[in-house]
Design an enzyme around this catalytic site. Sequence first.
Site, short mmCIF file in Angstrom:
data_model
loop_
_atom_site.label_atom_id
_atom_site.label_comp_id
_atom_site.label_asym_id
_atom_site.label_seq_id
_atom_site.Cartn_x
_atom_site.Cartn_y
_atom_site.Cartn_z
CG HIS A 179 1.15 4.83 -7.82
ND1 HIS A 179 2.17 5.36 -7.76
CD2 HIS A 179 1.93 4.03 -6.41
CE1 HIS A 179 2.96 6.04 -6.84
NE2 HIS A 179 2.56 5.15 -5.50
CG LEU A 202 -1.73 -0.90 1.40
CD1 LEU A 202 -3.11 -0.90 2.67
CD2 LEU A 202 -2.63 -1.35 0.21
CG ASP A 203 0.49 4.13 -2.88
OD1 ASP A 203 1.21 3.38 -2.99
OD2 ASP A 203 -0.37 4.32 -3.67
CD GLN A 204 3.39 9.33 2.96
OE1 GLN A 204 2.50 9.10 4.19
NE2 GLN A 204 3.34 9.22 1.84
CE LYS A 245 -2.38 6.86 -3.98
NZ LYS A 245 -0.67 7.30 -2.90
#
Length: 238
Positions: free
Chosen positions: A186, A103-105, A189
């Site tokens: 990503h 998972l992204d930051q 997004k």
Amino acid sequence: MMRLDDLLFSQGFGTRRECAGLVAAGRVRVAGATATDPALDLVPDGLAFEVNGQPWTWYATALVLLHKPAGYECSQKPKHHPSVMLLLPPPLRNRGVQPVGRLDQDTTGLLLLTDDGTLIHRLTSPKHHVPKVYEVQTARPVQPAQVQRLLDGVVLDDDPRPVRAEGCQATGDQALQLTLVQGKYHQVKRMVAAVGNHCEALHRSAFGALTLADGPAPGQWRFVTDAERAALVAKRPG
Ligand code: URA
């Protein structure tokens, strides 16, 4: 059967000598009583025990569910933010658990970690169709045509083959729920951007049948039970 010191060693509590030391120091409880013999033979599978007052369950391989807060990186060598590993206690870190996908930051929500490499492959391979559900807050109102395009498939810049959402619905004026079976870099997004909107905030609410409905709270973790693990790896149509 397994000796108590070996059993602790297998769960990441230190070297065999350190584990024997924990027992000798009276720091380990089994079945409600302090165990003092490192050579005590026990059936390890599912055994409940305590180390320094903290309850543990014995698992041959660890699979844990972490409620990831924002501001943590999934990378082992984080660059700009602390690693999610810091949210886990040392025995799990010692066992070498790794995130199942990333998972992204700035993404929050359900992250699985395990020390079982086969399981990582099983859960991340698109072939196995394990659905992951994402809640997206969008910068602009969600248009029905955007939902339809996400379901039909959009082309991202690194692959000419379109990727499509298994499920997609508007859950508010500026909110979307998206179900994916792949985990490209990503992906959410980029898919939302590809249909002309922008992802303001992203939260993963489910991974297979696992959800965060009953906790843990952000920043907390728990073991995934054997029954939950069996459901995760069960064969799915498609
Ligand atoms: N898709 C993204 O864009 N980011 C995540 O963290 C997960 C899925």
